[in-house]
Design an enzyme around this catalytic site. Structure first.
Site, mmCIF file in Angstrom:
data_model
loop_
_atom_site.group_PDB
_atom_site.id
_atom_site.type_symbol
_atom_site.label_atom_id
_atom_site.label_comp_id
_atom_site.label_asym_id
_atom_site.label_seq_id
_atom_site.Cartn_x
_atom_site.Cartn_y
_atom_site.Cartn_z
ATOM 1 N N ASP A 220 0.733 -1.128 -0.085
ATOM 2 C CA ASP A 220 0.063 0.055 0.039
ATOM 3 C C ASP A 220 0.816 1.118 0.022
ATOM 4 O OD1 ASP A 220 -2.261 1.675 0.789
ATOM 5 O OD2 ASP A 220 -3.267 -0.186 0.899
ATOM 6 N N HIS A 264 -3.549 5.974 3.403
ATOM 7 C CA HIS A 264 -4.392 4.937 2.953
ATOM 8 C C HIS A 264 -3.604 3.309 3.826
ATOM 9 C CE1 HIS A 264 -5.811 1.772 0.255
ATOM 10 N NE2 HIS A 264 -7.039 2.455 0.096
ATOM 11 N N SER A 456 -11.535 -1.400 -0.359
ATOM 12 C CA SER A 456 -10.273 -1.405 0.699
ATOM 13 C C SER A 456 -10.424 -1.502 1.828
ATOM 14 C CB SER A 456 -9.379 -0.163 -0.007
ATOM 15 O OG SER A 456 -10.258 0.819 0.351
ATOM 16 N N PRO A 502 -17.237 -14.125 5.977
ATOM 17 C CA PRO A 502 -16.317 -15.344 6.467
ATOM 18 C C PRO A 502 -16.613 -15.254 7.915
ATOM 19 C CG PRO A 502 -14.939 -13.320 5.897
ATOM 20 C CD PRO A 502 -16.368 -13.263 5.297
ATOM 21 N N ASP A 564 13.622 -16.870 -12.947
ATOM 22 C CA ASP A 564 15.017 -17.185 -13.450
ATOM 23 C C ASP A 564 14.937 -18.482 -14.081
ATOM 24 O OD1 ASP A 564 15.887 -14.695 -12.700
ATOM 25 O OD2 ASP A 564 16.795 -15.678 -10.793
#
Length: 589
Positions: A220, A264, A456, A502, A564
């Site tokens: 953030d 924020h 958010s 939840p 990689d």
């Protein structure tokens, strides 16, 4: 329970005053003088002394001689002999060692015991150097009872008690202020969103389930060292140390340091793990004892590029073991709609997921049919929409917030999976001078808190729930966590609400076999190629030459996969979007 101010008290330690007398010289008969000089018939040995009792040699029936009516001049006791006898008595006295100190020394024979050594005054007062000579440390000399505060080896307490002038050794007990207890009490809460996911019911269990030992990374604008991120001791009292284990900045635009210059990130972090110190327990996050890692990917204006976010994700993956990062909260969306199969941002979050980090993403504030933007459109991660809890303690009147994004992605996946309260949420404020507070001055609650809306604010609620679950069930994989939260969710029966809220308690106590979400999913192309290369020991992978439907992704050891492992010269970058990302900040109400 939080105790009202002014009702506590501190226990006072009272020393026993021991009155010491002297025997004045007087005339004795020769027989009496001989009796006085002889060893006493019965005395208390040093280790037999009792509180307030003095060992007094010669004070027996046989030694209690009476002066004769006509004393002989040669039978008087000289003053020097009397002084010597008095000194002998003093040297044989044993200072009292309190029972608690003895017991503690027995339990901890190798420890330094904090004690108060009470002394006589005058010439027989204990020299502090004696404490040091016994391996102790003098921490303070007090005027009260002529005492010394010291830390003394347990094995040396008796020796110090035998030193001339010592009258008592008591425990230098810790004291606790009783006016401001910090135990979390759900009845003190002034916010209702934690009740929607049943988080407070776990705070007071034995042991408390508050996200302890679980680290949540927040990608953030940074996190300010707000007081609400202080830790707590075993009794729930505030510690001075921060639960923010690391703060880093990967932002390229006006990079600066890791401090939150926007506000924020601090707001999001408070919903996850705020402890409520600044509000006396009224404003508390979902997992108030979880640890935090702050990864700043934006500048003070909230501006970031996809590359900044990807760099932040790479940092989290590289440092997940060092900081025990199990959860990652993201509240950014790409400004360009793109399939999850070709998005680099989706690739980065997927690899984090496959390496063991539960990634929680805000759905966005675009309303219906807007689930088209990475990383919220990625089928692996947990995407969270926002509800309006109507500021009531009941979920019966909760409904999807008007701004919350929902719908199907361009690849056909229904989003979000879960929802959480996200309208008018009060959480931690970095500073009243930061852009977020200046932009919304009417939503500043105090110097320490602000009220905002948006998905958010909903995503960190779910991140906090995940932290609670992982505290109790640390062996769960991200796929299992997602399955468990969806399986035990409280269905709100409305469009765009996914499986619903939840439920922390239900997920923690679930007794059945935990399944796995995301079965049969095809990973993002870049992730798939990296995984395939690692699985086959190859560095060159052509997308068109592999029959991807036949690949068993369960056989990939994702911990060994890195970017990689693929020779990326063979990859076409024409589909990659490098546009800016948008912050899912405030929904405007």
């Amino acid at each position: 329970m939080r105790r009202p101010r002014g009702q506590g008290s501190l226990a006072a330690l009272l020393g026993l005053a021991l009155l010491l007398g002297t025997i004045a010289p007087f005339a004795l008969s020769p027989a009496a003088a001989q009796t006085l000089a002889a060893p006493p018939a019965a005395t208390l040995a040093p280790d037999q002394a009792t509180p307030g009792a003095l060992s007094t040699p010669g004070a027996t029936a046989s030694s209690a001689a009476t002066p004769t009516a006509t004393p002989s001049p040669t039978a008087t006791v000289a003053p020097t002999a009397t002084a010597s006898a008095t000194a002998d008595r003093r040297s044989e006295r044993h200072g009292h060692v309190d029972d608690y100190v003895r017991q503690k020394a027995t339990r901890e024979p190798n420890a330094l015991i904090p004690v108060l050594i009470q002394r006589q005054g005058g010439t027989v007062a204990l020299d502090p150097e004696k404490v040091r000579a016994e391996g102790g440390l003098v921490t303070r000399q007090l005027k009260t009872k002529n005492a010394i505060a010291a830390e003394v080896p347990a094995s040396k307490l008796e020796a110090l008690a035998r030193e001339p002038g010592v009258t008592r050794i008591s425990f230098d007990a810790p004291v606790q202020a009783q006016s401001d207890s910090a135990e979390l009490d759900p009845k003190d809460l002034r916010t209702v969103y934690p009740f929607a996911v049943r988080a407070p019911g776990l705070w007071t269990t034995a042991p408390p389930i508050q996200g302890t030992g679980v680290t949540v990374a927040v990608l953030d604008s940074g996190i300010t060292t707000h007081r609400d991120f202080h830790g707590a001791d075993a009794s729930g009292r505030e510690l001075s140390g921060m639960r923010i284990l690391a703060r880093v900045s990967v932002a390229q635009r006006n990079p600066g340091g890791p401090e939150d210059g926007n506000g924020h990130g601090t707001f999001v972090a408070g919903i996850i793990a705020g402890r409520g110190w600044s509000s006396e327990g009224k404003i508390v996050g979902i997992a108030p004892n979880a640890n935090l890692v702050s990864v700043r990917v934006s500048d003070a204006d909230g501006m970031a590029r996809t590359s900044d976010v990807i760099a932040g994700l790479e940092w989290v993956v590289a440092n997940k073991d060092l900081y025990r990062i199990r959860v990652l909260n993201i509240s950014v969306l790409s400004s360009v709609a793109e399939s999850y199969t070709t998005s680099l941002l989706d690739a980065a979050v997927e690899l984090a997921w496959l390496k063991g980090i539960v990634v929680v993403v805000a759905a966005g504030n675009g309303g219906p049919n807007t689930m088209l933007y990475p990383p919220a459109n990625d089928p692996y991660v947990i995407t969270v929409g926002a509800t309006d809890d109507m500021a009531s303690g009941s979920v019966g009147d909760d409904r999807l917030a008007w701004f919350s994004s929902y719908g199907r992605t361009q690849d056909g996946f229904a989003k979000p999976e879960l929802v959480a309260p996200g309208r008018r949420i009060v959480s931690t404020l970095s500073s009243t001078k930061d852009p977020l507070a200046l932009q919304y001055p009417d939503r500043v609650i105090s110097e320490r808190y602000i009220r905002l809306s948006g998905t958010s604010a909903a995503a960190p609620v779910v991140s906090g729930v995940v932290a609670q679950v992982l505290q109790v069930r640390p062996s769960l994989t991200p796929d299992q966590v997602k399955w468990l939260l969806v399986q035990t969710a409280d269905d709100l029966h409305g469009r765009g609400t996914g499986a619903g809220y939840p439920q922390s308690g239900a997920a923690v106590r679930y007794s059945g076999t935990v399944g796995r979400a995301n079965q049969g999913l095809m990973p993002n192309r870049y992730v798939a190629m990296a995984g395939y290369a690692a699985m086959n020991g190859s560095t060159t992978v052509s997308w068109d030459t592999v029959s991807w439907d036949t690949v068993s992704w369960d056989t990939v050891s994702w911990d060994t996969v890195s970017w990689d492992t693929v020779s990326w010269d063979t990859v076409s970058w024409d589909t990659v979007s490098w546009d800016t990302v948008s912050w899912d900040t405030v929904a405007g109400d």
